[in-house]
Write a protein that holds these residues in place. Sequence first.
Motif, PDB file in Angstrom:
ATOM      1  N   THR A  99       0.760  -0.975   0.049  1.00 52.51           N
ATOM      2  CA  THR A  99       0.014  -0.098   0.224  1.00 52.51           C
ATOM      3  C   THR A  99       0.276   1.274   0.059  1.00 52.51           C
ATOM      4  OG1 THR A  99      -2.072  -1.050   0.840  1.00 52.51           O
ATOM      5  CG2 THR A  99      -1.413   0.822   0.930  1.00 52.51           C
ATOM      6  N   ALA A 100       2.184   0.926   0.978  1.00 53.60           N
ATOM      7  CA  ALA A 100       2.538   2.394   0.449  1.00 53.60           C
ATOM      8  C   ALA A 100       3.886   2.646  -0.440  1.00 53.60           C
ATOM      9  CB  ALA A 100       4.216   2.172   1.471  1.00 53.60           C
ATOM     10  N   ILE A 101       4.168   1.580  -0.994  1.00 56.55           N
ATOM     11  CA  ILE A 101       4.462   1.839  -2.526  1.00 56.55           C
ATOM     12  C   ILE A 101       3.691   2.030  -3.513  1.00 56.55           C
ATOM     13  CG2 ILE A 101       5.345  -0.031  -4.296  1.00 56.55           C
ATOM     14  CD1 ILE A 101       6.404  -1.869  -2.913  1.00 56.55           C
ATOM     15  N   GLY A 102       2.143   2.252  -3.984  1.00 52.72           N
ATOM     16  CA  GLY A 102       0.613   1.940  -4.815  1.00 52.72           C
ATOM     17  C   GLY A 102       0.387   3.498  -4.493  1.00 52.72           C
ATOM     18  N   LEU A 103       0.708   4.088  -2.611  1.00 54.65           N
ATOM     19  CA  LEU A 103       0.678   5.940  -2.709  1.00 54.65           C
ATOM     20  C   LEU A 103       1.339   6.387  -2.794  1.00 54.65           C
ATOM     21  CD1 LEU A 103      -0.782   5.862   1.533  1.00 54.65           C
ATOM     22  CD2 LEU A 103      -1.967   6.701  -1.264  1.00 54.65           C
ATOM     23  N   GLY A 104       2.824   5.582  -2.744  1.00 48.21           N
ATOM     24  CA  GLY A 104       3.952   6.165  -3.405  1.00 48.21           C
ATOM     25  C   GLY A 104       3.955   6.502  -4.806  1.00 48.21           C
ATOM     26  N   ALA A 105       3.647   5.690  -5.762  1.00 45.73           N
ATOM     27  CA  ALA A 105       3.318   5.889  -6.967  1.00 45.73           C
ATOM     28  C   ALA A 105       2.598   6.503  -7.934  1.00 45.73           C
ATOM     29  CB  ALA A 105       3.361   4.607  -8.084  1.00 45.73           C
ATOM     30  N   TRP A 106       1.356   7.124  -6.933  1.00 45.69           N
ATOM     31  CA  TRP A 106       0.184   7.712  -6.732  1.00 45.69           C
ATOM     32  C   TRP A 106       1.426   9.456  -6.775  1.00 45.69           C
ATOM     33  CZ3 TRP A 106      -3.175   9.715  -2.955  1.00 45.69           C
ATOM     34  CH2 TRP A 106      -4.360  10.887  -3.669  1.00 45.69           C
TER      35      TRP A 106
END
Length: 155
Positions: A99-106
């Motif tokens: 989830t942290a990686i997804g938020l970072g990409a966003w």
Amino acid sequence: MTLAAQERDEQLGAGGPARGAHRLLLPLGIMGAALALAVGVQLIFDPFRTHVPLCIVNHLTGIECPGCGAIRAVHSLLAGDLLLALRSNLLITLAIPLTAIGLGAWALRRARGLTTELTPSRTTVLVLTGVVLVFTALRNLPAFWFLAPISYVGG
């Protein structure tokens, strides 16, 4: 034409969507709020010393739901004990960095002025639902005892 559509057309006519660091405020605010909540709970509550009320699914059926042990897993992660976090709730422990990686990409896409569809595809929803259902079924079988949540309360 609505006001929002006019503003969007003006942005697109001026070279595309807005770019810049100010577009990072929303993702950083979400990540900061989640971290502050987790640390706040960490400071005032220890699920290994205090009884955690059972979830309604566990209380009514005796089945360990996919969220059982999540508070202990997050508490263990913040304390730096990865193995105890994995033992408390494997699914949550693996979902947090993803989830942290997804938020970072966003956040990066927003800062670059690129649009991102936040609604997951139907395939993604079905795969994730399947993973959660399989995890739930396995953690309730005696052969997969290592997936069941643990508790040291009263131990």
